[in-house]
Design an enzyme around this catalytic site. Structure first.
Site, PDB file in Angstrom:
ATOM      1  CE  LYS A 241      -3.672  -1.988   2.950  1.00 30.32           C
ATOM      2  NZ  LYS A 241      -4.893  -1.868   1.718  1.00 30.32           N
ATOM      3  CG  ASP A 252      -7.518  -4.470   7.146  1.00 30.94           C
ATOM      4  OD1 ASP A 252      -8.599  -4.441   6.939  1.00 30.94           O
ATOM      5  OD2 ASP A 252      -6.957  -5.424   6.328  1.00 30.94           O
ATOM      6  CG  ASP A 311      -3.782  -4.336  -0.170  1.00 37.46           C
ATOM      7  OD1 ASP A 311      -3.721  -4.508   0.866  1.00 37.46           O
ATOM      8  OD2 ASP A 311      -4.166  -2.973  -0.678  1.00 37.46           O
ATOM      9  NE  ARG A 315     -10.716  -9.946  -1.752  1.00 40.99           N
ATOM     10  CZ  ARG A 315     -10.908  -9.109  -2.638  1.00 40.99           C
ATOM     11  NH1 ARG A 315     -11.037  -9.406  -3.899  1.00 40.99           N
ATOM     12  NH2 ARG A 315     -10.948  -7.874  -2.409  1.00 40.99           N
TER      13      ARG A 315
END
Length: 463
Positions: A241, A252, A311, A315
């Site tokens: 990032k 997060d 990144d 999931r």
């Protein structure tokens, strides 16, 4: 802070009165006030606006009262008293001609501040609200504690809150409520949950990845599964990032914080369910053994995933957990909470969580519960057409589908691992954090979604 000290039964104790008015009733209320009060109101330019207030003189020296503006004086909402409790001085207060109702929670949480790392925190004495509804106090305090737990965990720096700290928090909660905790790490994690291992393997040893499970309740009651994404810091991995995108990535693990707090809230309220809380905890870090773009990892389900972007790690960890949950158990439903995509912020801003579900009844229950507690969710689409975007040329699937419909393709990815079990996915990337102070929450973590799911479980899934 002891939240149970901030709401007390009204037994006639000395207290400063609070007048509640709205725009529609302001003129008539003002007309009935004595000249000194009308003068004070005019001097403070108070006109009954929402979240505005004024200090009013009393009949005797040293006496005073407050007038507060709300949207509807006949029915107070959760956050109507939050700003007021923040700005008033230490002391006891009571509402005149109004019941606090749900606004008790806002009164308590208006006094929340996170100063764990301040050497000289600004501490204000308690503002205590005396209420005529003592039967509601216990549940309000439970909700306040759950909200504060999420905020404390998410606000804490990642250096002090890795996967090990999430494990410790789960064990603290379990001990308090006689629940069972199971932790899978090391070689067992690599063998049984390869996607979680792949995401977290580059982290330092003390922040090694793990799956944290908590189980509680009578096995005869309906089994429900609450899953939290616990990426304790997201550097983006090798697809790093930018600095601006990495700055707040301590948040997060917001999904995990929500899952932990929701679990404690359900247990504290003794809801008749068989609770199964699962947190996939990992730090998406960078080192010589980090997951690479182009790597292919075989999931717990057995299908292979091409890593198109490191990144898009949330999931991945959720996928292994969802498959395990439905494979080994038979929950009535599975709900996951995750700060999953920036795309959901583009779609919905910061006003609503993104709701994805394969079950209309479950989705309706979540939406209705959210509306009831003021935590709204917007149902987003799912469909086979989006699956085409996560098709890989050399593996069974890939972990990103490009910019179009980014939050949808992320949900489509997770759906591949739920095996038809009733499932809802809450993408809280836009609602888990407030970038500025507001009457409802100070700058920082919000805990948006905990009360929504607590209401949903209480309303529809008790035994």
């Amino acid at each position: 802070m002891r939240y149970d000290d901030l709401i007390q039964p009204d037994n006639g104790q000395p207290a400063t009165p609070i007048h509640i008015v709205d725009k529609n009733g302001f003129a008539s209320w003002l007309a009935g006030q004595p000249d000194p009060v009308r003068t004070a109101v005019k001097a403070q330019k108070f006109e009954g606006s929402v979240n505005d207030s004024a200090i009013l003189p009393g009949d005797k020296p040293g006496e005073w009262s407050v007038v507060a503006g709300v949207a509807d004086a006949s029915v107070l909402g959760v956050w109507n008293l939050a700003k007021l409790s923040d700005i008033l001085p230490e002391g006891s207060y009571r509402l005149l001609d109004a019941d606090a109702g749900e606004a008790m929670l806002g009164w308590v949480l208006g006094q929340y501040r996170y100063h764990e790392y301040l050497s000289e925190p600004k501490v204000t004495g308690a503002r205590v609200l005396l209420v005529r509804e003592p039967g509601k106090i216990h549940n309000i305090v439970l909700q306040a504690r759950a909200t504060a737990l999420v905020r404390d965990l998410v606000n804490r720096p990642a250096g002090d809150l890795g996967p090990d700290a999430l494990e410790a928090e789960a064990k603290r909660i379990a001990k308090a409520h006689k629940a069972d905790v199971t932790v899978t790490a090391g070689e067992a994690l690599e063998a049984g949950f390869p996607l979680i291992h792949a995401v977290g393997k580059a982290a330092a040893r003390e922040h090694a990845p793990r799956l944290i499970e908590l189980e509680w309740g009578d096995p005869r009651h309906p089994r429900i599964a609450i899953v939290g994404k616990g990426i304790t810091f997201d550097s983006g991995g090798l697809d790093m990032k930018p600095a601006s995108g990495m700055r707040l990535m301590k948040k997060d693990m917001g999904g995990a914080a929500h899952a932990l707090a929701l679990a404690e809230l359900i247990m504290s309220a003794h809801l008749p369910v068989r609770l199964h809380m699962l947190v996939a905890a990992a730090e998406n870090s960078i080192s010589g053994n980090a997951m690479r773009p182009g790597d292919i990892v075989k999931s717990r389900k057995g299908i292979t995933v091409e890593i198109d972007n490191t990144d898009a790690e949330g999931r991945l960890v959720l996928a292994d957990v969802m498959w395990y949950c439905q494979e080994k158990y038979d929950p009535r439903f599975m709900v996951d909470l995750a700060t999953l995509t920036g795309a959901i912020i583009i779609a919905l801003g910061h006003e609503r969580a993104g709701l994805f579900s394969n079950d209309d009844t479950l989705a309706t229950h979540v939406k209705e519960a959210g509306s009831a507690v003021g935590e709204k969710a917007w149902r987003m689409p799912l469909g086979d057409a989006y699956d085409k975007q996560i098709k890989s040329d050399i593996a069974d699937m890939k972990n990103v589908g490009g910019r179009p419909g980014g939050s949808i393709t992320a949900a489509q990815f997770i759906q591949r691992f739920v095996n038809g079990k009733p499932w809802a996915h809450l993408d809280i990337a836009g609602t888990a954090w407030s970038s500025k102070d507001a009457p409802t929450v100070p700058k920082g973590a919000t805990a948006y979604g905990v009360r929504m799911l607590d209401r949903m479980v209480a309303d529809h899934y008790e035994g």
